[in-house]
Write a protein that holds these residues in place. Structure first.
Motif: not given
Length: 140
Positions: A125-131
């Motif tokens: 499952r997605a836990h963190k998104v960094i762009r």
């Protein structure tokens, strides 16, 4: 600093430690590595030894060095951590700067930028998104 591995060159031990930090997320993808002076102090090594260690990482594709700017953890690599319940996915795409990004970078709206997206997953499952956004180096 890690315990030295006997029979292994000092620069290789330092490169292995820096690679471990990059793969472990201590040095984030796209982040600037510490300055040579900081690394020489931390590892109690000469500048030449630090430069050899960075060259090993560059050859392995783990870092990118930009003259006059420094050395960055390579955001183009997809790094899978050793714990298979946690994965880091990396993607890259070209985008046009919207008004907010144009103001931040001091460029015209519609100027080309590179967007790096890093998604950390825990147990699938997605836990963190960094762009991370990067301006085309030829424009600076």
């Amino acid at each position: 600093m890690p315990t030295p591995h006997y029979g292994q060159p000092r620069y290789r031990t330092i490169a292995d430690e820096l690679k471990r930090r990059i793969e472990g997320g201590t040095i984030a993808p796209g982040a600037l590595l510490p300055a040579e002076s900081a690394l020489t102090a931390e590892f109690r090594a000469s500048r030449g030894t630090i430069r050899q260690a960075i060259a090993v990482l560059r050859d392995a594709g783990a870092v990118t060095t930009e003259h006059g700017r420094g050395t960055y953890a390579n955001p183009h690599r997809i790094i899978h951590q050793s714990d298979h319940s946690n994965d880091l996915e990396a993607t890259q795409r070209e985008i046009s700067a919207d008004s907010k990004l144009a103001a931040i970078f001091g460029v015209d709206e519609g100027s080309p930028l590179t967007e790096h997206e890093f998604v950390t997953r825990k147990n699938g499952r997605a836990h963190k998104v960094i762009r991370v956004y990067q301006i085309d180096r030829s424009m600076t």
